[in-house]
Scaffold this motif. Structure first.
Motif, PDB file in Angstrom:
ATOM      1  N   GLN A 162       7.694   4.167   2.375  1.00 31.19           N
ATOM      2  CA  GLN A 162       7.916   3.501   3.661  1.00 31.19           C
ATOM      3  C   GLN A 162       8.895   2.343   3.491  1.00 31.19           C
ATOM      4  O   GLN A 162       8.725   1.519   2.604  1.00 31.19           O
ATOM      5  N   ASN A 163       9.902   2.311   4.341  1.00 28.54           N
ATOM      6  CA  ASN A 163      10.890   1.227   4.335  1.00 28.54           C
ATOM      7  C   ASN A 163      10.806   0.476   5.651  1.00 28.54           C
ATOM      8  O   ASN A 163      11.388   0.883   6.662  1.00 28.54           O
ATOM      9  N   LEU A 189       1.300   9.057  14.140  1.00 24.02           N
ATOM     10  CA  LEU A 189       2.018   7.780  14.117  1.00 24.02           C
ATOM     11  C   LEU A 189       2.456   7.448  12.705  1.00 24.02           C
ATOM     12  O   LEU A 189       3.624   7.103  12.467  1.00 24.02           O
ATOM     13  N   HIS A 190       1.526   7.552  11.746  1.00 19.52           N
ATOM     14  CA  HIS A 190       1.883   7.229  10.363  1.00 19.52           C
ATOM     15  C   HIS A 190       2.988   8.157   9.861  1.00 19.52           C
ATOM     16  O   HIS A 190       3.902   7.707   9.154  1.00 19.52           O
ATOM     17  N   LYS A 191       2.902   9.412  10.233  1.00 13.60           N
ATOM     18  CA  LYS A 191       3.917  10.384   9.814  1.00 13.60           C
ATOM     19  C   LYS A 191       5.298  10.000  10.324  1.00 13.60           C
ATOM     20  O   LYS A 191       6.315  10.279   9.684  1.00 13.60           O
ATOM     21  N   SER A 192       5.353   9.334  11.486  1.00 10.48           N
ATOM     22  CA  SER A 192       6.635   8.911  12.052  1.00 10.48           C
ATOM     23  C   SER A 192       7.180   7.651  11.385  1.00 10.48           C
ATOM     24  O   SER A 192       8.357   7.326  11.532  1.00 10.48           O
ATOM     25  N   LEU A 193       6.319   6.955  10.634  1.00  8.12           N
ATOM     26  CA  LEU A 193       6.722   5.703   9.999  1.00  8.12           C
ATOM     27  C   LEU A 193       7.009   5.858   8.511  1.00  8.12           C
ATOM     28  O   LEU A 193       7.842   5.140   7.954  1.00  8.12           O
ATOM     29  N   ALA A 194       6.296   6.764   7.859  1.00 11.46           N
ATOM     30  CA  ALA A 194       6.373   6.896   6.404  1.00 11.46           C
ATOM     31  C   ALA A 194       6.558   8.350   6.007  1.00 11.46           C
ATOM     32  O   ALA A 194       6.280   9.266   6.784  1.00 11.46           O
ATOM     33  N   MET A 205       0.815  -1.228   0.000  1.00 13.38           N
ATOM     34  CA  MET A 205       0.000   0.000   0.000  1.00 13.38           C
ATOM     35  C   MET A 205       0.845   1.273   0.000  1.00 13.38           C
ATOM     36  O   MET A 205       0.409   2.313  -0.506  1.00 13.38           O
ATOM     37  N   MET A 206       2.039   1.193   0.546  1.00  9.74           N
ATOM     38  CA  MET A 206       2.897   2.378   0.620  1.00  9.74           C
ATOM     39  C   MET A 206       3.929   2.434  -0.493  1.00  9.74           C
ATOM     40  O   MET A 206       4.287   3.512  -0.969  1.00  9.74           O
ATOM     41  N   SER A 207       4.412   1.272  -0.896  1.00 13.84           N
ATOM     42  CA  SER A 207       5.557   1.142  -1.803  1.00 13.84           C
ATOM     43  C   SER A 207       6.831   1.517  -1.066  1.00 13.84           C
ATOM     44  O   SER A 207       6.790   2.256  -0.052  1.00 13.84           O
ATOM     45  N   PRO A 208       7.983   1.056  -1.536  1.00 13.63           N
ATOM     46  CA  PRO A 208       9.249   1.413  -0.882  1.00 13.63           C
ATOM     47  C   PRO A 208       9.567   2.902  -0.963  1.00 13.63           C
ATOM     48  O   PRO A 208      10.412   3.403  -0.220  1.00 13.63           O
TER      49      PRO A 208
END
Length: 371
Positions: free
Chosen positions: A167-168, A271-276, A161-164
């Motif tokens: 998000q890694n 939270l999502h902003k901290s991950l991707a 859903m994010m692709s590399p």
């Protein structure tokens, strides 16, 4: 080197192939410098920040390869809002392979930890965002806690859903990241592929053994197509994501319940902003009425009706009537998957035209649209 530059230059400038890898229709993958199979591995490893990467025939084949690491009597902890195909395969494994599957709400870390067994747990399978409810799991915290409490368990993330580009998950602590290369990595819906990235050599060796033994490696021409798609991943994702942000804002302004991590109203926004590095280009929304949702989907003209996502053209679907229809209705209800849910997979078209088409569809369905 930026991600966009890495994607458009997936191999060294010293490559003897010049500006493009030639189409080499070999019968088997080789170590030749001009083999698209080798270049595709290298390109995907580079953008996934993986030390090892492999390409197989489909995204579900990628998951099937990973599940071969689980033995009879071992257990899997998985998100309860999984992609329909993943749910179907896990159900099969639990019924015929003697593997126990625990479906839990992975947005709650404690729910995951409650199911951990230091002896039996082999895989913790995550999606973030999930498809189609766009739920966000704290991948970093889950990976850390799982490795502390259950060192033999592998944290696996479906990052399709994010692709590399956005998000890694290997950098967040996951052991394995996999993708349906059919989606964003391809970008044009003209091939089927799966990609697996590994953080450790001993895991990569097991993955390679299964791929080699089962003959599930991707064919040369599809490797070449996938490599071509990776080159434009960054520019496609930027356009699709910017469109999605505007469309999410438009739908929320209509009073609809929108699921999208790019909205500040989303409780998992920070939270999502901290991950991707971005919210992506897939969102879903609820209308409160199945019939109303059906009329919206049927009235759309620019949005193609399809269960897939990730290509350059925009798609619309009702998950419970399509791909997730394979999940029994009582289980969908138990997992709080709304029957009226509409999923939008945003493409690269002009955003004003996409919003205009949605406006017309909403009006035809009987919704009063606010300017």
């Amino acid at each position: 080197m930026s991600d966009t530059t890495s994607e458009s230059h997936p191999w060294s400038n010293n490559s003897p192939n010049g500006l493009a890898v030639p189409v080499r229709l070999a019968c088997f993958p080789s170590t030749a410098s001009n083999d698209p199979y080798i270049h595709t591995h290298a390109a995907n490893a580079k953008i996934m920040k993986a030390d090892w990467a492999f390409v197989v025939t489909t995204g579900m084949a990628a998951l099937d390869v990973i599940l071969r690491l689980v033995k009879t009597g071992q257990e899997i902890i998985a998100e309860d809002n999984l992609y329909g195909g993943t749910n179907r395969l896990l159900t099969y494994v639990s019924q015929y392979s003697g593997v126990k599957v625990h479906n839990v709400d992975t947005t709650d870390v404690d729910r995951v930890l409650e199911r951990l067994d230091s002896v039996k747990t082999r895989l913790v399978l995550l999606e973030s965002p999930t498809n189609p409810m766009i739920k966000i799991a704290d991948i970093r915290t889950i990976a850390q806690r799982v490795h502390e409490q259950c060192p033999s368990a592998l944290v696996v993330v479906d990052n399709t859903m994010m692709s590399p580009y956005l998000q890694n998950t290997l950098e967040l602590g996951a052991d394995i990241e996999y993708h349906s290369g059919t989606k964003y990595l391809s970008g044009h819906h003209d091939l089927m592929a799966g990609v697996i990235g590994c953080a450790a050599a001993h895991v990569a060796e097991q993955i390679y053994f299964v791929i080699n033994a089962s003959g599930s490696g991707l064919g040369p021409f599809d490797c070449w197509l996938l490599l071509r798609g990776v080159k434009t991943l960054g520019i496609r994702m930027e356009k699709q994501q910017s469109n999605a942000i505007e469309i999410a804002d438009f739908l929320e302004a209509q009073g609809l319940k929108v699921h999208y991590p790019g909205l500040k109203s989303n409780p998992r926004y920070e939270l999502h902003k901290s991950l991707a590095s971005g919210p992506g280009a897939v969102l879903s929304f609820e209308t409160g009425d199945v019939g109303l949702s059906e009329r919206i989907v049927e009235s759309a003209r620019l949005w193609g009706i399809s269960v897939s996502f990730g290509c350059v053209n925009s798609l619309i679907s009702m998950p419970c009537k399509m791909l997730h229809a394979s999940i029994p209705a009582e289980i969908r209800k138990q997992r709080q998957l709304p029957e009226d849910l509409i999923r939008l997979c945003v493409g690269i078209e002009h955003v004003d035209e996409l919003i205009g088409d949605l406006t017309n569809a909403l009006k035809k369905a009987g919704i009063e649209v606010k300017n």
